[in-house]
Scaffold this motif. Structure first.
Motif: not given
Length: 541
Positions: A129, A168, A170-174, A176
Motif C-alpha cells: 500500500q 482506505e 479494499d480487499d484487493a489492495g486498491r 477506495s
C-alpha cells in the motif's frame, strides 16, 4: 401432529395441492420457530458457560505451553527440572492452604490465558500500500509544483505523508478512499485543471471503477471515493409519486433527499430516485435524452410513457421504425403511435393545434373567473424517439422538417400542460433544431460518453468518472441548473421481444392500460377528439 405433505407430487392449482401447500407452509413455519428456539437456547448456554469455556481454553493453552517448554529443554537439564517441579509441589502440598491457593492461582492463570485477545490492527499502510501511495504521489508532482515555491508540498522524492491522508483500501489492495492536499496556487476553479487531476487519480487508483471527487476549494483538499455500482435489477413498476412527477431512474443515496419503496419479488427495499417534476409549475417542462445505440434511450421513453399514462394522454412518434412501441398501440390514453413520415407530420400538426386550443380555453376560463376545463388540465405527452431520421426523410423528399412543428408545444407547453420528450442518438444531435435545444432544460445522457459530450449536453461536467463498460440504461441526468446525478433507468424492455426475460415481460404487461381501440381504427379529428388511433390526421384550423 400432521404428516409432512408431498407438494412435488401434487400439482399446484387443485384443492388438494393448495391444502398440501398450506401444510408445507405450516411445517416450514414450525421448523423456523424450532431453529430460532434452538439458536436462542445455544446463545443463553454460551453466556452461562462463558467462564467455564474461558478457563478450559486457558488450561489448554497452558498445557500446550508446558509441552513446548519441555520439548525445548535439553535432555541433560530435564532431570533437575523435574526435581525442581516435584520440590515445589511438595512445599505447596505441606503449606497451610497450599493446595487451595495453588488451585486458585492455576484458575486465575488459566482465565488470563483463555481470554479473547483482540487482533492487533496494523497502524499505517503495509509495504504494498505504501508503494501504491508513493506512485500516486509521484504522479501528482508535475501538476502540483511551481518553480518559485519556497516550501513545495510536492517534489521528487518528497514526503507523501504530508500530502496524502485518509486513505482506505479494499480487499484487493486498491485505494477506495483518499484525501489529497494541494497547494493554494493550484487553479482548482478551472474545469480543465480539475479534469487532469481526476484523470491521473483514476489511472493510478485503478480503472474499471467509478470515482466521486469532492473539491474543497477553501481547505485546498480533494477527496476521492469509490462509488458502489447502481442496481440494475429494478424492473418497471408503479412508483410512489405525486401527479406530475415521473421517475427517470435511480441514483446514489447522497445525491437526493428522498427514497421510494420498490418491489423485488417478495421483498421490498427503498432506493433514491431522480424525480422529474412536470406541469404548469415546472421549471424544466421538457426533456432531451441522448445516447448511443443500445444505451437505453428507448427504454427511458417507454418507462416515461407507462408512468404518464396514469394521469394523461401520450402521443408517440418513432423515427427509427423498429416497432419498439407496438405494445402501446390502441391502449387507453395512447393517442397514436406513428412510424411513417406522413403520420408523424399529421400527429405533430394536431399537437400544435391542440396546444393552441388549450391556451385559448385556459385564457377564456381565467377571464371568466373559472377553473380551466378538464381536457386542458389533463396532461398531454409528446414522445419522439430518433426524430432526426424523419428529418432526413423529409429533406430527401423536399418536405419541411417535422421537428419545426414542435416550436409551439415547446414554447407554450408548460402553460398548456403539454410535455415534450425527445430521445436522439449522439450522431443526430446536430440535426435537432434550436427550439429543441433551448426548451429542453431537463437532460439525460445514457451509455458511455466522453467528458466533452457530457459537458456539452448536460451543461456541467459530472463529479464522477464514467467507465467504458456500462449496462444499458446507465448514464447521467441533470434537471435545469441542478447537480448532475448518476442514473440507472428501470428495466422497461419491449414485452413483444423474444429476448426479454419473463419477469421483466410480466412487469411491463402489468403496467399497460386496457386496449380500447383496434390497431386499424380510423383517424381522430379536432371535433371528435382523440380515439387511440395509429393514423391521426391534422386538425382543421
Amino acid at each position: 401432529m400432521a404428516r409432512r405433505p408431498l407438494p412435488r407430487i401434487l400439482q399446484r392449482g387443485t384443492a388438494l395441492g393448495r391444502g398440501s401447500a398450506r401444510l408445507a407452509g405450516r411445517g416450514g413455519a414450525q421448523l423456523a420457530r424450532g431453529r430460532e428456539l434452538a439458536r436462542t437456547a445455544a446463545d443463553g448456554a454460551t453466556d452461562v458457560l462463558h467462564p467455564l469455556i474461558t478457563v478450559t481454553r486457558g488450561l489448554r493453552r497452558l498445557a500446550a505451553a508446558g509441552r513446548r517448554r519441555w520439548a525445548e529443554t535439553p535432555k541433560d537439564r530435564r532431570g533437575p527440572l523435574v526435581f525442581l517441579v516435584v520440590a515445589v509441589l511438595l512445599v505447596v502440598g505441606l503449606a497451610p492452604y497450599g493446595p487451595l491457593l495453588a488451585v486458585v492461582a492455576l484458575m486465575a492463570a488459566a482465565a488470563w490465558q483463555g481470554r479473547e485477545q483482540a487482533v492487533p490492527v496494523p497502524e499505517g499502510p503495509d509495504e504494498a500500500q505504501t508503494e501504491r501511495l508513493r506512485a500516486l504521489y509521484d504522479a501528482l508532482v508535475p501538476y502540483f509544483t511551481a518553480a518559485g515555491d519556497p516550501t513545495p508540498l510536492y517534489g521528487h522524492g518528497g514526503d507523501w505523508t504530508a500530502a496524502l491522508s485518509g486513505y482506505e483500501f479494499d480487499d484487493a489492495g486498491r485505494i477506495s478512499r483518499l484525501t489529497v492536499r494541494y497547494p493554494a496556487y493550484f487553479t482548482d476553479g478551472e474545469p480543465e485543471s480539475r479534469a487532469r487531476i481526476e484523470q491521473v487519480l483514476q489511472a493510478k487508483a485503478g480503472r474499471g471503477r467509478e470515482y466521486h471527487f469532492t473539491w474543497d476549494e477553501e481547505g485546498n483538499e480533494l477527496t476521492l471515493s469509490v462509488l458502489a455500482p447502481l442496481p440494475t435489477d429494478i424492473a418497471a413498476q408503479r412508483f410512489v409519486t405525486a401527479p406530475g412527477e415521473l421517475v427517470l431512474g435511480f441514483t446514489d443515496p447522497t445525491g437526493v433527499q428522498r427514497t421510494v419503496p420498490l418491489d423485488y419479488g417478495e421483498e421490498q427495499r427503498d432506493e433514491p430516485p431522480v424525480v422529474w417534476r412536470t406541469g404548469p409549475r415546472s421549471t424544466e417542462p421538457h426533456l432531451l435524452a441522448v445516447g448511443e445505440p443500445g444505451s437505453g434511450t428507448t427504454t427511458l421513453l417507454r418507462s416515461l410513457a407507462l408512468q404518464a399514462l396514469q394521469h394523461g394522454d401520450v402521443l408517440i412518434v418513432e423515427g427509427g421504425g423498429t416497432g419498439e412501441y407496438a405494445c402501446l398501440t390502441g391502449r387507453d390514453g395512447v393517442l397514436a403511435v406513428e412510424c411513417a413520415l406522413a403520420g408523424a407530420v399529421a400527429s405533430l400538426q394536431w399537437a400544435t393545434h391542440e396546444t393552441e386550443r388549450r391556451l385559448i380555453a385556459a385564457n377564456r376560463a381565467r377571464q371568466a373567473g373559472q377553473p380551466a376545463p378538464d381536457d386542458v388540465r389533463r396532461p398531454l405527452w409528446i414522445l419522439l424517439d430518433r426524430p432526426a431520421a424523419l428529418g432526413h426523410l423529409a429533406a430527401a423528399g423536399g418536405h419541411e422538417d417535422p421537428l419545426a412543428l414542435l416550436q409551439v408545444p415547446l414554447r407554450h407547453g408548460r402553460a398548456a400542460n403539454v410535455t415534450v420528450v425527445v430521445a436522439e442518438h449522439v450522431d443526430g444531435l446536430d440535426a435537432l433544431p434550436d427550439a429543441v435545444r433551448q426548451h429542453t432544460r431537463a437532460r439525460v445522457v445514457l451509455g458511455p460518453a466522453a467528458a466533452d459530450l457530457l459537458t456539452a449536453v448536460l451543461g456541467a461536467p459530472p463529479h464522477t468518472t464514467p467507465t467504458k463498460d456500462v449496462p444499458p440504461g446507465r448514464g447521467y441526468a441533470r434537471l435545469g441548473s441542478g447537480p448532475v446525478h448518476r442514473l440507472q433507468v428501470p428495466a422497461t424492455p419491449d414485452p413483444y421481444d423474444d429476448a426479454t426475460g419473463e419477469r421483466q415481460r410480466e412487469a411491463v404487461l402489468a403496467l399497460l392500460p386496457e386496449r380500447t381501440a383496434p390497431a386499424d381504427a380510423g383517424p381522430f379529428t379536432k371535433d371528435a377528439g382523440p380515439l387511440n388511433t395509429t393514423e391521426p390526421v391534422a386538425a382543421e384550423g
